[in-house]
Design an enzyme around this catalytic site. Structure first.
Site, PDB file in Angstrom:
ATOM      1  N   ARG A 148      -3.914  -1.431   9.877  1.00 22.73           N
ATOM      2  CA  ARG A 148      -4.059  -0.773   8.585  1.00 22.73           C
ATOM      3  C   ARG A 148      -5.520  -0.923   8.169  1.00 22.73           C
ATOM      4  O   ARG A 148      -6.194  -1.861   8.589  1.00 22.73           O
ATOM      5  CB  ARG A 148      -3.155  -1.417   7.527  1.00 22.73           C
ATOM      6  CG  ARG A 148      -1.667  -1.402   7.852  1.00 22.73           C
ATOM      7  CD  ARG A 148      -0.883  -2.134   6.766  1.00 22.73           C
ATOM      8  NE  ARG A 148       0.563  -2.095   6.991  1.00 22.73           N
ATOM      9  CZ  ARG A 148       1.257  -3.042   7.615  1.00 22.73           C
ATOM     10  NH1 ARG A 148       0.623  -4.121   8.057  1.00 22.73           N
ATOM     11  NH2 ARG A 148       2.561  -2.937   7.782  1.00 22.73           N
ATOM     12  N   LYS A 172       0.581  -7.109   5.253  1.00 22.81           N
ATOM     13  CA  LYS A 172       1.188  -7.057   3.926  1.00 22.81           C
ATOM     14  C   LYS A 172       1.845  -8.382   3.586  1.00 22.81           C
ATOM     15  O   LYS A 172       2.472  -9.022   4.427  1.00 22.81           O
ATOM     16  CB  LYS A 172       2.225  -5.922   3.865  1.00 22.81           C
ATOM     17  CG  LYS A 172       1.615  -4.532   3.909  1.00 22.81           C
ATOM     18  CD  LYS A 172       2.686  -3.475   3.739  1.00 22.81           C
ATOM     19  CE  LYS A 172       2.075  -2.073   3.675  1.00 22.81           C
ATOM     20  NZ  LYS A 172       3.106  -1.028   3.508  1.00 22.81           N
ATOM     21  N   HIS A 244      -5.294   5.613   8.648  1.00 18.64           N
ATOM     22  CA  HIS A 244      -3.897   5.444   9.057  1.00 18.64           C
ATOM     23  C   HIS A 244      -3.531   6.366  10.215  1.00 18.64           C
ATOM     24  O   HIS A 244      -2.602   6.083  10.970  1.00 18.64           O
ATOM     25  CB  HIS A 244      -2.976   5.699   7.865  1.00 18.64           C
ATOM     26  CG  HIS A 244      -1.881   4.687   7.742  1.00 18.64           C
ATOM     27  ND1 HIS A 244      -2.105   3.353   7.454  1.00 18.64           N
ATOM     28  CD2 HIS A 244      -0.537   4.796   7.892  1.00 18.64           C
ATOM     29  CE1 HIS A 244      -0.955   2.700   7.428  1.00 18.64           C
ATOM     30  NE2 HIS A 244       0.009   3.547   7.686  1.00 18.64           N
ATOM     31  N   ARG A 247      -3.829   4.525  13.337  1.00 18.07           N
ATOM     32  CA  ARG A 247      -2.689   3.603  13.495  1.00 18.07           C
ATOM     33  C   ARG A 247      -1.466   4.359  14.012  1.00 18.07           C
ATOM     34  O   ARG A 247      -0.775   3.895  14.923  1.00 18.07           O
ATOM     35  CB  ARG A 247      -2.407   2.942  12.148  1.00 18.07           C
ATOM     36  CG  ARG A 247      -1.199   2.004  12.106  1.00 18.07           C
ATOM     37  CD  ARG A 247      -1.203   1.305  10.751  1.00 18.07           C
ATOM     38  NE  ARG A 247       0.086   0.734  10.381  1.00 18.07           N
ATOM     39  CZ  ARG A 247       0.493  -0.489  10.717  1.00 18.07           C
ATOM     40  NH1 ARG A 247      -0.266  -1.253  11.472  1.00 18.07           N
ATOM     41  NH2 ARG A 247       1.657  -0.946  10.293  1.00 18.07           N
ATOM     42  N   HIS A 270       5.570  -4.269  11.319  1.00 19.11           N
ATOM     43  CA  HIS A 270       6.637  -3.710  10.497  1.00 19.11           C
ATOM     44  C   HIS A 270       7.749  -4.743  10.330  1.00 19.11           C
ATOM     45  O   HIS A 270       8.209  -5.327  11.316  1.00 19.11           O
ATOM     46  CB  HIS A 270       7.234  -2.456  11.147  1.00 19.11           C
ATOM     47  CG  HIS A 270       6.347  -1.256  11.042  1.00 19.11           C
ATOM     48  ND1 HIS A 270       6.446  -0.177  11.894  1.00 19.11           N
ATOM     49  CD2 HIS A 270       5.338  -0.954  10.179  1.00 19.11           C
ATOM     50  CE1 HIS A 270       5.547   0.727  11.564  1.00 19.11           C
ATOM     51  NE2 HIS A 270       4.865   0.275  10.526  1.00 19.11           N
ATOM     52  N   TYR A 279       8.408   6.920  14.657  1.00 19.79           N
ATOM     53  CA  TYR A 279       7.641   7.426  15.791  1.00 19.79           C
ATOM     54  C   TYR A 279       8.529   8.037  16.858  1.00 19.79           C
ATOM     55  O   TYR A 279       8.074   8.860  17.652  1.00 19.79           O
ATOM     56  CB  TYR A 279       6.788   6.307  16.386  1.00 19.79           C
ATOM     57  CG  TYR A 279       5.771   5.794  15.405  1.00 19.79           C
ATOM     58  CD1 TYR A 279       4.639   6.537  15.092  1.00 19.79           C
ATOM     59  CD2 TYR A 279       5.965   4.590  14.731  1.00 19.79           C
ATOM     60  CE1 TYR A 279       3.729   6.090  14.157  1.00 19.79           C
ATOM     61  CE2 TYR A 279       5.054   4.139  13.795  1.00 19.79           C
ATOM     62  CZ  TYR A 279       3.953   4.886  13.512  1.00 19.79           C
ATOM     63  OH  TYR A 279       3.050   4.462  12.584  1.00 19.79           O
TER      64      TYR A 279
END
Length: 298
Positions: A148, A172, A244, A247, A270, A279
Site C-alpha cells: 500500500r 493497517k 494501488h 499493488r 489481507h 482477484y
C-alpha cells in the site's frame, strides 16, 4: 450524550479496541460528521441516543442526491458501525440502521496494468535527476512487494532484511508482516541508498526512513500519487493509475502465474481471504486452465 462526546469516544474505541489506522478512523468519523451537519442544517435537536431510523433514512435520501451508490453504501456502513458501538456501550438497544438497506452495487474489480505497461512507466523515469533513482526504487517496491502507498512511505532502513530476502511491512492497524523481496528490487533500492540517499541532508527524526524527499524528510502519499500520474501522462497511457494499481497488478500477475490465493493473502496483508478473492474475478480463464490441468476428472 452529545454528538461531539459520542464521536470522541467512538474514535477512541476504533483506535484502542479495533486498532484501526488514522486514515480509517478519519473516514468513519467523517460519516458521523456528515450526519451531524445534516441535523444542524435542519435545526434538528436530536441526540445520538434518541435519533430514529426515519431521520437517518431522510438523511441518506438527501445524501443520495449528491453521491453515487458506492459512496452511499459506504456512508450507511459507517453509520451502522457507529451505532453498533453505541449498542456495545449500552447507550442504545437497537441500531437505527438495522432495517436500512444499502444500495445494490456490483463488486468493483481493481484496475490492473500489464507487465509491458509497468515496464513502460518505469522506463519513463528520468534517471538523470537524483529523484529518478528514488522513484524507480519506489515503483519497483510497490509492484515487486505489493505494498500500500502508506506502507511504502513508512518503510524503514531497519525493515530491510535483504540477506534473508524479506522486508518487514507495517500495515493497517500497525500489523506487521514479512514480504519477500526479489533481487532486482533489492538492486534498485541499494542503488538509491548508496548513490542518492547518502548525499541528502536528512532531517532529525527521518534517519531511518527509506524514501525521502529532497529536503530529507518523509515523502507524502500525495507526492507518490503525483509522481505516478506524471509518468502515466508522459507515456500517454489512457488508464487511471494510482499506487494501488501497482499493488493490484502484483496480486493479479501472481495469480495468473499459479500462485495460490492463501500466499497472496499473506503477502498483501489481507485479514480475510475474501478480500483477496476479488482477484479471482479478474481472470476466469486462468481458473478454467487450473481445473483442466489439476482436477482428477479432467
Amino acid at each position: 450524550m452529545t454528538w461531539q462526546q459520542a464521536l470522541k469516544d467512538y474514535q477512541l474505541y476504533l483506535t484502542i479496541e479495533r486498532g484501526l489506522s488514522k486514515n480509517s478512523i478519519d473516514n468513519y468519523a467523517l460519516d458521523v460528521k456528515k450526519l451531524m451537519t445534516y441535523l444542524d442544517a435542519n435545526a434538528l435537536s436530536i441526540s445520538p441516543i434518541t435519533i430514529n431510523s426515519d431521520t437517518i433514512q431522510q438523511f441518506i435520501y438527501e445524501s443520495a442526491k449528491h453521491i453515487n451508490e458506492r459512496s452511499q453504501s459506504r456512508l450507511i456502513s459507517g453509520l451502522r458501525s457507529f451505532f453498533s458501538y453505541l449498542i456495545f456501550e449500552d447507550y442504545i438497544k437497537i441500531n437505527p440502521l438495522e432495517l436500512i438497506e444499502s444500495p445494490k452495487i456490483g463488486r468493483k474489480l481493481p484496475d490492473t496494468l500489464s507487465e509491458d505497461e509497468i515496464d513502460a512507466i518505469i522506463k519513463a523515469i528520468d534517471l538523470s535527476k537524483p529523484e529518478g533513482e528514488r522513484n524507480r526504487a519506489m515503483l519497483e517496491t510497490l509492484y515487486g512487494c505489493g505494498l500500500r502507498v502508506s506502507e511504502l512511505i513508512n518503510l524503514k532502513l531497519s525493515d530491510l532484511f535483504f540477506e534473508e530476502g524479506f522486508i518487514k511491512v507495517t500495515g493497517k492497524g500497525d500489523k506487521q508482516r514479512f514480504v519477500p523481496i526479489v533481487a532486482i528490487t533489492q538492486k534498485y533500492i541499494n542503488i538509491y541508498r548508496k548513490e542518492i540517499r547518502t548525499h541528502l541532508n536528512i532531517q532529525a527524526g527521518f534517519e531511518d526512513t527509506l524514501f525521502l524527499n529532497r529536503r530529507g524528510k518523509q515523502l507524502t502519499r500525495a507526492m507518490v500519487f503525483t509522481i505516478i500520474k506524471q509518468l502515466v501522462e508522459k507515456i500517454g497511457l489512457k488508464k487511471t493509475v494510482s499506487p494501488h494499481t501497482f499493488r493490484h497488478s502484483f496480486a493479479t500477475h501472481l495469480l495468473q502465474n499459479n500462485a495460490n490465493l492463501r500466499s497472496i493473502q499473506l503477502m498483501l496483508g489481507h485479514e480475510s481471504i475474501t478480500t483477496t478473492e476479488i482477484y479471482v474475478h479478474l481472470d476466469r480463464s486462468h481458473l478454467t486452465e487450473v481445473v483442466e490441468k489439476y482436477h482428477p476428472r479432467k
